[in-house]
Design a protein around this motif. Structure first.
Motif, short mmCIF file in Angstrom:
data_model
loop_
_atom_site.label_atom_id
_atom_site.label_comp_id
_atom_site.label_asym_id
_atom_site.label_seq_id
_atom_site.Cartn_x
_atom_site.Cartn_y
_atom_site.Cartn_z
N ALA A 84 0.84 -1.20 0.00
CA ALA A 84 0.00 0.00 0.00
C ALA A 84 0.87 1.25 0.00
CB ALA A 84 -0.93 -0.01 1.21
N HIS A 87 2.27 1.80 -3.51
CA HIS A 87 1.31 2.28 -4.50
C HIS A 87 0.86 3.71 -4.19
CE1 HIS A 87 1.17 -1.32 -6.86
NE2 HIS A 87 0.93 -2.05 -5.79
N VAL A 88 0.88 4.11 -2.96
CA VAL A 88 0.52 5.49 -2.59
C VAL A 88 1.60 6.47 -3.07
CG1 VAL A 88 0.28 7.00 -0.57
CG2 VAL A 88 -1.04 4.89 -0.71
N GLN A 89 2.84 6.01 -3.22
CA GLN A 89 3.96 6.86 -3.64
C GLN A 89 3.81 7.38 -5.07
OE1 GLN A 89 6.69 7.55 -1.59
NE2 GLN A 89 5.52 6.46 -0.04
N VAL A 94 -2.55 10.12 -0.48
CA VAL A 94 -3.66 9.22 -0.15
C VAL A 94 -3.47 8.75 1.28
CG1 VAL A 94 -4.78 7.02 -0.67
CG2 VAL A 94 -3.92 8.44 -2.54
N SER A 95 -4.51 8.87 2.10
CA SER A 95 -4.42 8.34 3.46
C SER A 95 -4.77 6.86 3.42
CB SER A 95 -5.34 9.10 4.41
OG SER A 95 -6.68 8.91 4.05
N MET A 96 -4.14 6.09 4.29
CA MET A 96 -4.38 4.65 4.35
C MET A 96 -4.47 4.24 5.81
SD MET A 96 -0.63 3.46 3.00
CE MET A 96 -0.22 2.07 4.04
N VAL A 127 -6.36 2.51 -4.82
CA VAL A 127 -5.69 3.82 -4.71
C VAL A 127 -6.02 4.66 -5.94
CG1 VAL A 127 -3.43 4.96 -4.67
CG2 VAL A 127 -3.87 3.00 -3.17
N ARG A 131 -8.16 8.21 -6.02
CA ARG A 131 -7.62 9.44 -6.60
C ARG A 131 -8.55 9.98 -7.69
NH1 ARG A 131 -1.75 7.13 -6.49
NH2 ARG A 131 -0.93 8.23 -4.67
N PHE A 162 -8.54 3.38 1.81
CA PHE A 162 -7.75 4.40 1.11
C PHE A 162 -8.65 5.57 0.76
CE2 PHE A 162 -5.91 0.26 0.14
CZ PHE A 162 -4.59 0.46 0.53
N ALA A 164 -8.16 9.51 -1.07
CA ALA A 164 -7.31 10.57 -1.62
C ALA A 164 -7.51 11.85 -0.82
CB ALA A 164 -7.64 10.80 -3.09
#
Length: 166
Positions: A84, A87-89, A94-96, A127, A131, A162, A164
């Motif tokens: 996670a 993939h957020v990078q 994005v908060s997880m 994700v 977004r 997740f 955004a």
């Protein structure tokens, strides 16, 4: 590789960072001190899959001479969570957050246990959808723990949320 798990320069850079044992240990010492103390190791990370190991030792034991369930859960969470994070990078913030966890234990956990989570594509899709829509998405990831003989010792289902950030 599906379009949602296509490798990006940001994901590749993140993988280089966390697959470096010294850099990962420093990250865990700073952000995940219990994982550092337990000796979690990231052994594999691709856009689709991650593998994390934990060893039975003094700090991870329970009174029954096996790995403490919370240590197993920590390794299982990291196997999905590191994907996670990767993939957020790849885009905007994005908060997880883990919103649920379920564990099934099938065998006494001793020795080296490897947790594998093959749900990178599901994470990447959630994700990307968050977004695109600005709405929250959830994914149930499965982390399976195998002992050195290849026997399943535990299976964890972790629900990740997740959203955004604006």
């Amino acid at each position: 590789m599906s379009p949602t798990t296509a490798d990006t320069p940001q994901a590749a850079a993140f993988r280089r960072q966390v697959l470096n044992p010294m850099k990962l240990r420093l990250f865990m010492l700073q952000k995940l001190p219990m994982a550092w103390l337990a000796g979690l190791r990231l052994t594999q990370l691709t856009p689709e899959l991650a593998a994390v190991t934990i060893r039975y030792k003094y700090l991870t034991q329970n009174p029954f001479r096996s790995l403490y369930f919370a240590c197993l859960a920590m390794a299982a969470e990291l196997a999905s969570g590191i994907q996670a994070m990767m993939h957020v990078q790849t885009g905007g913030p994005v908060s997880m957050l883990v919103t649920g966890i379920q564990g099934d234990f099938t065998k006494k956990a001793v020795g080296l246990i490897t947790f594998t989570c093959p749900d990178g594509a599901l994470i990447a899709q959630a994700v990307a959808e968050s977004r695109a829509t600005g709405e929250g998405r959830t994914v149930v990831c499965t982390s399976t723990g195998l002992d050195e003989a290849g026997d399943v010792v535990a299976v964890f289902k972790l629900t990740w949320s997740f959203r955004a950030k604006k």
